[in-house]
Scaffold this motif. Structure first.
Motif, short mmCIF file in Angstrom:
data_model
loop_
_atom_site.label_atom_id
_atom_site.label_comp_id
_atom_site.label_asym_id
_atom_site.label_seq_id
_atom_site.Cartn_x
_atom_site.Cartn_y
_atom_site.Cartn_z
N LEU A 118 -9.67 -13.79 -51.27
CA LEU A 118 -8.30 -14.07 -50.84
C LEU A 118 -7.80 -13.06 -49.81
O LEU A 118 -6.94 -13.38 -48.99
CB LEU A 118 -7.36 -14.10 -52.05
CG LEU A 118 -7.50 -15.33 -52.95
CD1 LEU A 118 -6.76 -15.12 -54.25
CD2 LEU A 118 -6.96 -16.57 -52.23
N MET A 119 -8.33 -11.84 -49.85
CA MET A 119 -7.90 -10.81 -48.91
C MET A 119 -8.65 -10.85 -47.59
O MET A 119 -8.17 -10.32 -46.58
CB MET A 119 -8.07 -9.43 -49.55
CG MET A 119 -7.10 -9.15 -50.67
SD MET A 119 -7.35 -7.49 -51.36
CE MET A 119 -6.91 -6.48 -49.94
N GLN A 120 -9.82 -11.48 -47.56
CA GLN A 120 -10.64 -11.45 -46.35
C GLN A 120 -9.91 -11.93 -45.10
O GLN A 120 -10.04 -11.32 -44.03
CB GLN A 120 -11.92 -12.26 -46.56
CG GLN A 120 -12.97 -11.53 -47.38
CD GLN A 120 -14.19 -12.37 -47.69
OE1 GLN A 120 -14.20 -13.58 -47.43
NE2 GLN A 120 -15.20 -11.75 -48.26
N PRO A 121 -9.11 -13.01 -45.16
CA PRO A 121 -8.42 -13.43 -43.94
C PRO A 121 -7.50 -12.37 -43.37
O PRO A 121 -7.23 -12.36 -42.16
CB PRO A 121 -7.63 -14.67 -44.40
CG PRO A 121 -8.38 -15.19 -45.58
CD PRO A 121 -8.90 -13.97 -46.27
N ALA A 122 -6.99 -11.48 -44.21
CA ALA A 122 -6.09 -10.43 -43.72
C ALA A 122 -6.82 -9.44 -42.82
O ALA A 122 -6.17 -8.73 -42.04
CB ALA A 122 -5.47 -9.68 -44.90
N LEU A 248 0.39 -14.12 -49.07
CA LEU A 248 1.22 -15.18 -49.64
C LEU A 248 0.71 -16.58 -49.29
O LEU A 248 0.84 -17.52 -50.09
CB LEU A 248 2.66 -15.03 -49.14
CG LEU A 248 3.46 -13.87 -49.74
CD1 LEU A 248 4.77 -13.71 -48.98
CD2 LEU A 248 3.74 -14.10 -51.21
N LEU A 249 0.13 -16.74 -48.11
CA LEU A 249 -0.20 -18.07 -47.61
C LEU A 249 -1.64 -18.49 -47.85
O LEU A 249 -1.95 -19.68 -47.80
CB LEU A 249 0.11 -18.15 -46.11
CG LEU A 249 1.58 -17.95 -45.73
CD1 LEU A 249 1.74 -17.90 -44.21
CD2 LEU A 249 2.44 -19.06 -46.32
N THR A 250 -2.55 -17.55 -48.10
CA THR A 250 -3.96 -17.89 -48.26
C THR A 250 -4.21 -18.49 -49.65
O THR A 250 -3.75 -17.96 -50.66
CB THR A 250 -4.84 -16.65 -48.07
OG1 THR A 250 -4.62 -16.12 -46.77
CG2 THR A 250 -6.32 -17.00 -48.22
N ALA A 251 -4.96 -19.59 -49.67
CA ALA A 251 -5.33 -20.24 -50.93
C ALA A 251 -6.82 -20.05 -51.18
O ALA A 251 -7.62 -19.99 -50.24
CB ALA A 251 -5.00 -21.73 -50.88
N GLU A 257 -5.79 -22.29 -55.51
CA GLU A 257 -4.71 -21.46 -56.05
C GLU A 257 -4.32 -20.37 -55.08
O GLU A 257 -5.16 -19.85 -54.33
CB GLU A 257 -5.16 -20.83 -57.38
CG GLU A 257 -5.40 -21.83 -58.49
CD GLU A 257 -5.87 -21.14 -59.76
OE1 GLU A 257 -6.10 -19.92 -59.72
OE2 GLU A 257 -6.00 -21.83 -60.79
N ARG A 258 -3.05 -20.01 -55.11
CA ARG A 258 -2.55 -18.88 -54.33
C ARG A 258 -2.21 -17.74 -55.28
O ARG A 258 -2.08 -17.92 -56.49
CB ARG A 258 -1.30 -19.28 -53.54
CG ARG A 258 -1.53 -20.40 -52.54
CD ARG A 258 -0.24 -20.72 -51.78
NE ARG A 258 -0.37 -21.93 -50.99
CZ ARG A 258 -0.80 -21.96 -49.73
NH1 ARG A 258 -1.11 -20.82 -49.13
NH2 ARG A 258 -0.88 -23.11 -49.08
N LEU A 259 -2.06 -16.55 -54.72
CA LEU A 259 -1.67 -15.40 -55.52
C LEU A 259 -0.23 -15.54 -55.98
O LEU A 259 0.63 -16.00 -55.23
CB LEU A 259 -1.82 -14.11 -54.70
CG LEU A 259 -3.24 -13.70 -54.30
CD1 LEU A 259 -3.17 -12.49 -53.37
CD2 LEU A 259 -4.08 -13.36 -55.53
N THR A 260 0.04 -15.11 -57.21
CA THR A 260 1.41 -15.06 -57.69
C THR A 260 2.12 -13.87 -57.06
O THR A 260 1.49 -12.99 -56.46
CB THR A 260 1.44 -14.92 -59.21
OG1 THR A 260 0.90 -13.63 -59.56
CG2 THR A 260 0.62 -16.02 -59.89
#
Length: 468
Positions: A118-122, A248-251, A257-260
């Motif tokens: 989930l963090m990779q796109p950042a 917030l936007l990456t699924a 699922e997205r991060l809470t």
């Protein structure tokens, strides 16, 4: 240079029955009840630096917990990426969970892999290019406040530069400005407490001591500030180009699922911790070493003059700032993190030592980076160690400023980009020199990395060849 043979195997019945395993030597100096914890807290670099002479794997005690210090590059790499790379964070990380929560720095197994995805796109290249503008803007803004001939605390200035950079890359909204202010207030207090909390018994951490109360208050303030900005960004729902928007936007590709909000908060705090300490200390050490090594400084200035011609650096300059990158890499070698902790959930064989289930395993990149067998004349500051032909001869595992394997720092490219751009931007206009009569700069193991002690330096504007 040929690596020494090493083995690190996962626990099997055959491995447990093998006769060739020995007991690791025990480090001298353990105290009743406290073990080697006081030595690690009071003189960590000296204590850890003494252990390679005792063997590739040495047993120590952290309170009542047995621990094994790994001193061999191949075995360290096996712990990080080999078959033994199934080591987890263990009970020691629980002591700092009030700060780090369930972020990527504390999670294990499938949850850790999910958070990394989930963090990779950042940290994609196009995102790093966008953050680069923030990196150079912060460096230009802070140095615009310097006055020729004034004395500043370079250690504090570079730490504030790193902290402001990562905070502004995380939060670009108006509520984010308040969060940046709170981060600059509270995060340094928290970082100073992490090693102490990792090594002291739980009972002592629950006592209402001044240090414990300061830690708890700083954590509460930090969490309140970041939760506020996460809630505001969630309500806005747009991509503002910052790291928070990506989180917030990456699924998750597998589940959708997205991060809470709580999970996003924990990732932010993990990034703040990782992105402030190492980069701030590295920047301070770089300008300390440039002042001590005129030839290195001259070569750096020649490169920045040629590439930048007095302007701030931009992302597209990085391929031409090759010497600057080597200076950064040498600072990361010379002043690496001083300790990394892991936990062995099952029996593991490291070399010819059987590490029992439940043991803590730790190693020191700092000590590893100062082994003459791996890095000749290790106290010398030599950026040309990182010329491609010389770096290619290093054994794998000989340089791990960001770790390795599945737990390698996900922001390593962000950190390298930031350091190169900010060193080049500052060096294009300024030269820093030790203040007259200032204290001798010493290495201080604080937080997770080696910081300088007080580093007062004078700001001197520099003339480029051909004029400013």
């Amino acid at each position: 240079m040929t690596p020494l043979p090493a083995t690190a195997t996962a626990p099997t019945a055959a491995a447990s029955d093998a006769p060739a395993h020995r007991r690791a030597p025990t480090a001298p100096g353990a105290l009743p009840l406290l073990g080697h914890g006081p030595a690690l807290l009071r003189r960590p670099l000296e204590f850890l630096g003494s252990l390679p002479a005792a063997g590739p794997v040495v047993r120590v005690r952290l309170g009542a917990l047995p621990a094994y210090v790994v001193n061999d590059a191949d075995l360290v790499r096996a712990v990080l990426v080999g078959e033994a790379g199934r080591f987890d964070q263990g009970v020691l990380i629980e002591k700092v969970r009030p700060l780090l929560g369930s972020g990527v720095g504390t999670a294990d197994g499938a949850e850790h892999r999910r958070l990394r995805r989930l963090m990779q796109p950042a940290f994609h290249r196009d995102r790093i290019a966008r953050y680069a503008a923030t990196m150079t803007a912060v460096a230009a803004e802070r140095t615009a406040l310097w006055r020729p001939g004034e004395t500043l605390r370079a250690d504090e200035e570079m730490n504030a530069l790193a902290l402001t950079t990562v905070a502004r890359a995380l939060f670009s909204s108006d509520p984010g400005a308040d969060a940046v202010t709170e981060v600059r207030r509270s995060l340094p207090l928290v970082l100073d407490e992490i090693p102490r909390r990792s090594m002291l018994p739980d009972a002592l951490l629950r006592l209402p001591t001044p240090a414990n109360r300061r830690f708890d208050r700083a954590v509460r303030r930090l969490r309140a500030a970041t939760r506020h900005v996460v809630a505001a960004a969630r309500a806005d729902g747009s991509d503002r180009g910052d790291l928070l928007s990506v989180l917030l936007l990456t699924a998750d590709e597998a589940t959708g699922e997205r991060l809470t909000d709580d999970q996003v908060h924990d990732q932010l705090v993990n990034m703040l911790v990782a992105g402030t300490e190492t980069t701030g200390a590295t920047l301070a050490w770089i300008f300390h070493e440039l002042a001590r090594h005129p030839v290195v400084e001259q070569r750096l200035h020649e490169e920045t003059d040629r590439v930048l011609a007095g302007r701030a650096a931009v992302f597209e300059d990085i391929p031409r700032l090759s010497y600057t990158l080597r200076v950064v890499r040498e600072a990361l070698r010379r002043y690496a993190p001083w300790i990394i902790l892991r936990h062995s959930p099952g029996e593991v064989i490291l070399g010819d030592v059987l590490v029992p289930a439940g043991a803590a395993v730790l190693f020191s990149p700092y000590v590893l980076h100062h082994q003459p067998r791996l890095h000749p004349d290790p106290l010398a500051f030599d950026p040309d160690r990182w010329l491609p032909e010389r770096a290619a001869r290093l054994p794998k595992g000989a340089s791990i400023p960001f770790g390795a394997g599945g737990r390698q720092c996900p922001g390593n490219v962000f950190a390298l980009t930031q350091a190169v751009l900010q060193v080049a931007t500052i060096a294009a206009r300024w030269r820093l020199r030790p203040a007259d009569g200032g204290p001798r700069v010493r290495e201080l193991a604080r937080g997770a990395v080696v910081h300088p002690t007080a580093m007062p330096m004078r700001c001197l504007p520099r003339e480029r060849a051909g004029g400013r």
